[in-house]
Motif scaffolding. Structure first.
Motif, PDB file in Angstrom:
ATOM      1  N   LEU A  57       0.822  -1.198   0.000  1.00  0.00           N
ATOM      2  CA  LEU A  57       0.000   0.000   0.000  1.00  0.00           C
ATOM      3  C   LEU A  57       0.867   1.262   0.000  1.00  0.00           C
ATOM      4  N   ALA A  58       1.889   1.282   0.841  1.00  0.00           N
ATOM      5  CA  ALA A  58       2.774   2.448   0.905  1.00  0.00           C
ATOM      6  C   ALA A  58       3.491   2.663  -0.419  1.00  0.00           C
ATOM      7  N   TRP A  59       3.895   1.592  -1.065  1.00  0.00           N
ATOM      8  CA  TRP A  59       4.568   1.710  -2.360  1.00  0.00           C
ATOM      9  C   TRP A  59       3.607   2.218  -3.432  1.00  0.00           C
ATOM     10  N   SER A  60       2.370   1.691  -3.439  1.00  0.00           N
ATOM     11  CA  SER A  60       1.404   2.107  -4.460  1.00  0.00           C
ATOM     12  C   SER A  60       0.971   3.559  -4.270  1.00  0.00           C
ATOM     13  N   GLN A  61       0.975   4.055  -3.035  1.00  0.00           N
ATOM     14  CA  GLN A  61       0.600   5.445  -2.765  1.00  0.00           C
ATOM     15  C   GLN A  61       1.767   6.410  -2.936  1.00  0.00           C
ATOM     16  N   GLU A  65       9.711   4.492  -1.782  1.00  0.00           N
ATOM     17  CA  GLU A  65      10.195   4.197  -3.124  1.00  0.00           C
ATOM     18  C   GLU A  65      11.307   3.159  -3.037  1.00  0.00           C
ATOM     19  N   PRO A  66      11.341   2.251  -4.005  1.00  0.00           N
ATOM     20  CA  PRO A  66      12.453   1.297  -4.021  1.00  0.00           C
ATOM     21  C   PRO A  66      13.733   2.030  -4.411  1.00  0.00           C
ATOM     22  N   ARG A  67      14.830   1.681  -3.786  1.00  0.00           N
ATOM     23  CA  ARG A  67      16.103   2.339  -4.057  1.00  0.00           C
ATOM     24  C   ARG A  67      17.096   1.445  -4.761  1.00  0.00           C
ATOM     25  N   GLY A  68      16.864   0.156  -4.748  1.00  0.00           N
ATOM     26  CA  GLY A  68      17.793  -0.761  -5.394  1.00  0.00           C
ATOM     27  C   GLY A  68      19.012  -1.039  -4.532  1.00  0.00           C
TER      28      GLY A  68
END
Length: 73
Positions: A57-61, A65-68
Motif C-alpha cells: 500500500l505504501a509503495w502504491s501510494q 520508493e524502491p532504491r535498489g
C-alpha cells in the motif's frame, strides 16, 4: 512510516519468541501447549501478512520508493 514497519517487525519477533517459549515450557495439560503455540504462530503469520500488505500500500501510494542495491563502484 518507518516506525510502523519497525513496530510490526518487533511484533513478528515477539510472536515468534512467544511460540518458542510455549514450545519449551512444560504444559499444564497435554492439550494446552499446542494450542497456545499455534495461536502465537498464527499471530506471527497474520502480522507478517499485514506488514506485507502495508508495504504494498505504501509503495502504491508513493509513500516509499524502491532504491535498489548500490553497486559500490
Amino acid at each position: 512510516m518507518n516506525w510502523i514497519f519497525l513496530i510490526a517487525f518487533i511484533g513478528i519477533l515477539g510472536a515468534l519468541a512467544a511460540a518458542g517459549f510455549f514450545m519449551l515450557k512444560r504444559p499444564q495439560s497435554k492439550e494446552d501447549a499446542p494450542k497456545t503455540m499455534a495461536r502465537a504462530l498464527a499471530w506471527r503469520v497474520g502480522i507478517s501478512v499485514a506488514l506485507f500488505l502495508m508495504i504494498l500500500l505504501a509503495w502504491s501510494q508513493g509513500w516509499i520508493e524502491p532504491r535498489g542495491v548500490p553497486l559500490g563502484r
